[in-house]
Design an enzyme around this catalytic site. Structure first.
Site, PDB file in Angstrom:
ATOM      1  N   PRO A   1       1.155  -1.287  -0.023  1.00 18.36           N
ATOM      2  CA  PRO A   1      -0.175   0.131   0.393  1.00 18.36           C
ATOM      3  C   PRO A   1       0.971   0.979   0.322  1.00 18.36           C
ATOM      4  CG  PRO A   1      -1.030  -0.931   1.520  1.00 18.36           C
ATOM      5  CD  PRO A   1       0.210  -2.387   1.661  1.00 18.36           C
ATOM      6  N   PHE A   2       0.220   1.953  -0.151  1.00 15.32           N
ATOM      7  CA  PHE A   2       1.006   3.611  -1.187  1.00 15.32           C
ATOM      8  C   PHE A   2       2.417   3.362  -1.478  1.00 15.32           C
ATOM      9  CE2 PHE A   2      -1.575   2.968   3.285  1.00 15.32           C
ATOM     10  CZ  PHE A   2      -3.119   4.582   2.679  1.00 15.32           C
ATOM     11  N   ARG A   3       2.239   2.438  -2.449  1.00 13.66           N
ATOM     12  CA  ARG A   3       3.717   2.033  -2.706  1.00 13.66           C
ATOM     13  C   ARG A   3       4.860   2.132  -2.675  1.00 13.66           C
ATOM     14  NH1 ARG A   3       2.520   3.337  -8.097  1.00 13.66           N
ATOM     15  NH2 ARG A   3       4.923   3.788  -8.649  1.00 13.66           N
ATOM     16  N   LEU A   4       4.438   1.650  -0.920  1.00 12.29           N
ATOM     17  CA  LEU A   4       5.865   1.341   0.257  1.00 12.29           C
ATOM     18  C   LEU A   4       6.031  -0.287  -0.462  1.00 12.29           C
ATOM     19  CD1 LEU A   4       4.702   2.752   3.136  1.00 12.29           C
ATOM     20  CD2 LEU A   4       5.836   4.262   0.892  1.00 12.29           C
ATOM     21  N   HIS A   5       6.780  -0.324  -1.453  1.00 10.45           N
ATOM     22  CA  HIS A   5       6.538  -1.537  -2.038  1.00 10.45           C
ATOM     23  C   HIS A   5       7.968  -2.415  -1.531  1.00 10.45           C
ATOM     24  CE1 HIS A   5       3.789  -0.349  -4.961  1.00 10.45           C
ATOM     25  NE2 HIS A   5       4.844   0.424  -5.916  1.00 10.45           N
TER      26      HIS A   5
END
Length: 207
Positions: free
Chosen positions: A183-187
């Site tokens: 989520p939230f591009r916190l890959h």
């Protein structure tokens, strides 16, 4: 495999991790889990990319393990691989929100291996490979269909021979990168690189 279990991008063997993710993709990805983007380049470093199908893989292929696909060696990718035997692969399983990048050098499989895989293909696929000058200009679709009809008539009985220019290539990885959506591009990303002793070093990467 649950998403929580799949987040264990912490092992020391990228082949084992690939096997786990690939098995999950074959179980849950609805469309062509063995499809992979293959990037090649000319000797002058002009890149090109296309989709191929992974047909074999494992740590015991070749000297240090590899990933095998098949093609017409006279095609653009075949010519590029023969003149510049380096390539990169990208598996993207959209439904699972995961991807794996693989980089390395490429060599042709031995003729016996190519013969065995060609023999396992459907007869129509064998005839198509015999009739096609892959990547070369074609005047019309009718011309291709006429060539298929001609080779079909010439091989009504018996085995269809593998064209000598139809072969397999094996990418021997020097690096893997595993990526998982968060989520939230916190890959989550982990890269493995081949070490001088033939093992692997791994590190997390910022997303």
């Amino acid at each position: 495999m649950s998403d929580d279990a799949a987040t264990a991008i912490t092992g020391t063997d990228p082949f084992a991790l690939f096997d786990a993710w690939f098995a999950d993709a074959k179980a849950r990805e609805p469309s062509d889990p063995d499809a992979v983007a293959l990037a090649t380049a000319t000797p002058g470093a002009a890149p090109s990319v296309r989709m191929v199908l992974l047909k074999n893989h494992g740590p015991t292929l070749g000297d240090h393990g590899g990933f095998v696909f098949y093609t017409n060696a006279h095609s653009r990718k075949g010519q590029e691989l023969r003149s510049n035997p380096q390539a990169a692969m990208l598996f993207h399983w959209k439904s699972l929100r995961r991807q794996i990048r693989i980089e390395g050098t490429v060599s042709e499989v031995d003729p016996a291996m190519a013969d065995a895989y060609f023999a396992s293909r459907s007869r129509d696929s064998q005839l198509g490979a015999l009739a096609s000058d892959q990547s070369q200009p074609m005047a019309s679709r009718g011309e291709f269909l006429a060539r298929i009809a001609k080779v079909t008539a010439a091989h009504l009985v018996g085995k269809v021979p593998r064209p000598p220019h139809w072969t397999g290539f094996c990418l021997a990885p020097s690096a893997f990168e595993f990526w998982m959506d968060r989520p939230f591009r916190l890959h989550e990303r982990r890269r493995f690189e081949r070490t001088s002793d033939g093992g692997w070093s791994g590190t997390l990467l910022y997303p």
